[in-house]
Write an enzyme that holds these catalytic residues in place. Sequence first.
Site, PDB file in Angstrom:
ATOM      1  N   ARG A  35     190.305 -21.743  25.091  1.00  0.00           N
ATOM      2  CA  ARG A  35     191.386 -22.083  25.927  1.00  0.00           C
ATOM      3  C   ARG A  35     192.222 -23.468  25.862  1.00  0.00           C
ATOM      4  NH1 ARG A  35     191.423 -19.673  31.508  1.00  0.00           N
ATOM      5  NH2 ARG A  35     192.381 -17.124  30.824  1.00  0.00           N
ATOM      6  N   LYS A 198     188.979  -0.002  37.838  1.00  0.00           N
ATOM      7  CA  LYS A 198     189.968   0.438  38.663  1.00  0.00           C
ATOM      8  C   LYS A 198     191.576   1.378  38.406  1.00  0.00           C
ATOM      9  CE  LYS A 198     189.108  -1.994  42.945  1.00  0.00           C
ATOM     10  NZ  LYS A 198     189.308  -2.283  44.255  1.00  0.00           N
ATOM     11  N   GLY A 354     191.122  -9.650  30.041  1.00  0.00           N
ATOM     12  CA  GLY A 354     189.528  -9.858  31.216  1.00  0.00           C
ATOM     13  C   GLY A 354     188.329  -9.060  29.562  1.00  0.00           C
ATOM     14  N   GLY A 377     196.385 -11.485  33.341  1.00  0.00           N
ATOM     15  CA  GLY A 377     197.405 -10.604  33.945  1.00  0.00           C
ATOM     16  C   GLY A 377     198.621 -10.504  32.914  1.00  0.00           C
TER      17      GLY A 377
HETATM   18  P1  AMP Z   1     188.658  -4.413  34.852  1.00  0.00           P
HETATM   19  O1  AMP Z   1     188.799  -6.018  35.141  1.00  0.00           O
HETATM   20  O2  AMP Z   1     188.917  -3.343  35.960  1.00  0.00           O
HETATM   21  O3  AMP Z   1     189.195  -4.234  33.277  1.00  0.00           O
HETATM   22  O4  AMP Z   1     186.905  -3.801  34.585  1.00  0.00           O
HETATM   23  C1  AMP Z   1     185.780  -4.445  34.444  1.00  0.00           C
HETATM   24  C2  AMP Z   1     184.502  -4.115  35.476  1.00  0.00           C
HETATM   25  O5  AMP Z   1     184.531  -3.231  35.278  1.00  0.00           O
HETATM   26  C3  AMP Z   1     183.312  -4.358  34.587  1.00  0.00           C
HETATM   27  O6  AMP Z   1     182.935  -5.419  35.265  1.00  0.00           O
HETATM   28  C4  AMP Z   1     182.923  -3.297  34.440  1.00  0.00           C
HETATM   29  O7  AMP Z   1     181.147  -3.306  34.932  1.00  0.00           O
HETATM   30  C5  AMP Z   1     183.436  -2.397  35.783  1.00  0.00           C
HETATM   31  N1  AMP Z   1     183.207  -1.055  35.078  1.00  0.00           N
HETATM   32  C6  AMP Z   1     183.068  -0.712  34.114  1.00  0.00           C
HETATM   33  N2  AMP Z   1     182.454   0.707  34.493  1.00  0.00           N
HETATM   34  C7  AMP Z   1     181.944   0.812  35.330  1.00  0.00           C
HETATM   35  C8  AMP Z   1     181.756   2.058  36.597  1.00  0.00           C
HETATM   36  N3  AMP Z   1     181.505   2.901  35.730  1.00  0.00           N
HETATM   37  N4  AMP Z   1     181.366   2.113  37.289  1.00  0.00           N
HETATM   38  C9  AMP Z   1     181.505   0.404  37.978  1.00  0.00           C
HETATM   39  N5  AMP Z   1     182.222  -0.420  37.349  1.00  0.00           N
HETATM   40  C10 AMP Z   1     182.331  -0.003  36.172  1.00  0.00           C
END
Ligand code: AMP
Length: 396
Positions: A35, A198, A354, A377
């Site tokens: 950054r 999520k 991220g 974000g």
């Molecule tokens: P996000 O910040 O919403 O993009 O989520 C990223 C995180 O989702 C990473 O740390 C991954 O380890 C987690 N992730 C990806 N696939 C899965 C899964 N099938 N079950 C649980 N966590 C997951």
Amino acid sequence: MKTVNDIDFKGKKALIRVDFNAPLDESQTITDDTRIRAAIPTIKKVLADGGSVVLMSHLGRPKKGPEEKLSLKPVANHLSKILDLEVKFASNCIGSSTENLANNLKNGEVLLLENLRFYKEETAGDVAFAKSLSVLGDIYVNDAFGTAHRAHASTAIIAQFFPNQKFFGLLMARELENVELVMKNPKSPFTAIIGGAKVSSKISIIENLLDKIDNLVIGGGMAYTFIKAQGGTIGNSLVEDDYLEMALRVLKLAEEKNVHILLPEDSAIANEFSPNADHSECATKNIPDGWMGMDIGTDAIEKYKTCIENSQTILWNGPMGVFEFDKFEAGTKQAAFAVVRATEKGAYSLVGGGDSVAAVNKYDLKDHVSYVSTGGGALLELIEGKELPGVVAIMS
Ligand code: AMP
């Protein structure tokens, strides 16, 4: 778009909002200076013109006023080394001592202010605080893409005190131009790869993209909410039961808009959420009790690769599985290499938000895709179609 390249800073003092929110370890050593380095071109442009620079940033989330471990002083030292000149430091952001430091700054010199968030007025978007900051420079520059989605004193409110003297920094301009490339007139086929934990955090992005994309590749933990909504059995996989209806609605909308949806037909599964878990594969709609989907499966990987490699525009946000665990990284890794191959064949690829950036870095591929965004974000809000206060403040 008015950028710092549109103005000569000779003899002028640039007040630049940067994003120096760099990770520090326990001993306040900077563990990743990406950054900080991202702001260097803008700082160098002002100095090369013969101007001086007052930098302001936040670091972390101080709860109540100053916290020594969140001081920007170590960043000033680090920046001195990168720029190969002494970076002065103001331990207050506003007030007469800081104004003196700014007034005495000579052309070619740089001053960094202490953490803006030591003042609650910063995140409150306080006008008086913004006004006190504004006296520290002749020209306001916003180069902090990472906080452009916040209407904070230094990111947006301050701009009103520089009616004709406000500009985008070079990082900010590059970020906005790259998002525009994918969101306005993308070359078809346009594939969005959306993954991560999520579905709730990605639903608005998906909805906004449906009018623009040809293919929507879904992976990660969020895929299981879609599979359950379609009647599948997903064992202990991640799921958001509140979003089952929403997931069905998105699938229907996609069909109406002729967007081809790819959900993983098979999954790599684990008997516990652990890097050492037992590992198996099965149809995603038939995951046994006690097992959870951790990655897309072998068949899904092949289908996703074909789709990605035949795309002309690619937007990638979120990993395909728990790529932090080597046993469950194949989906994310193969998707990353497919994005690289598509880019080599001429596609435009933007990776952002991220963990997909972390994945690209894990496989050392950042120079092999078209653009890796520095914004979390802020990038997601742009893709959702929202206006960013930090951008509007410069434009208006
Ligand atoms: P996000 O910040 O919403 O993009 O989520 C990223 C995180 O989702 C990473 O740390 C991954 O380890 C987690 N992730 C990806 N696939 C899965 C899964 N099938 N079950 C649980 N966590 C997951």
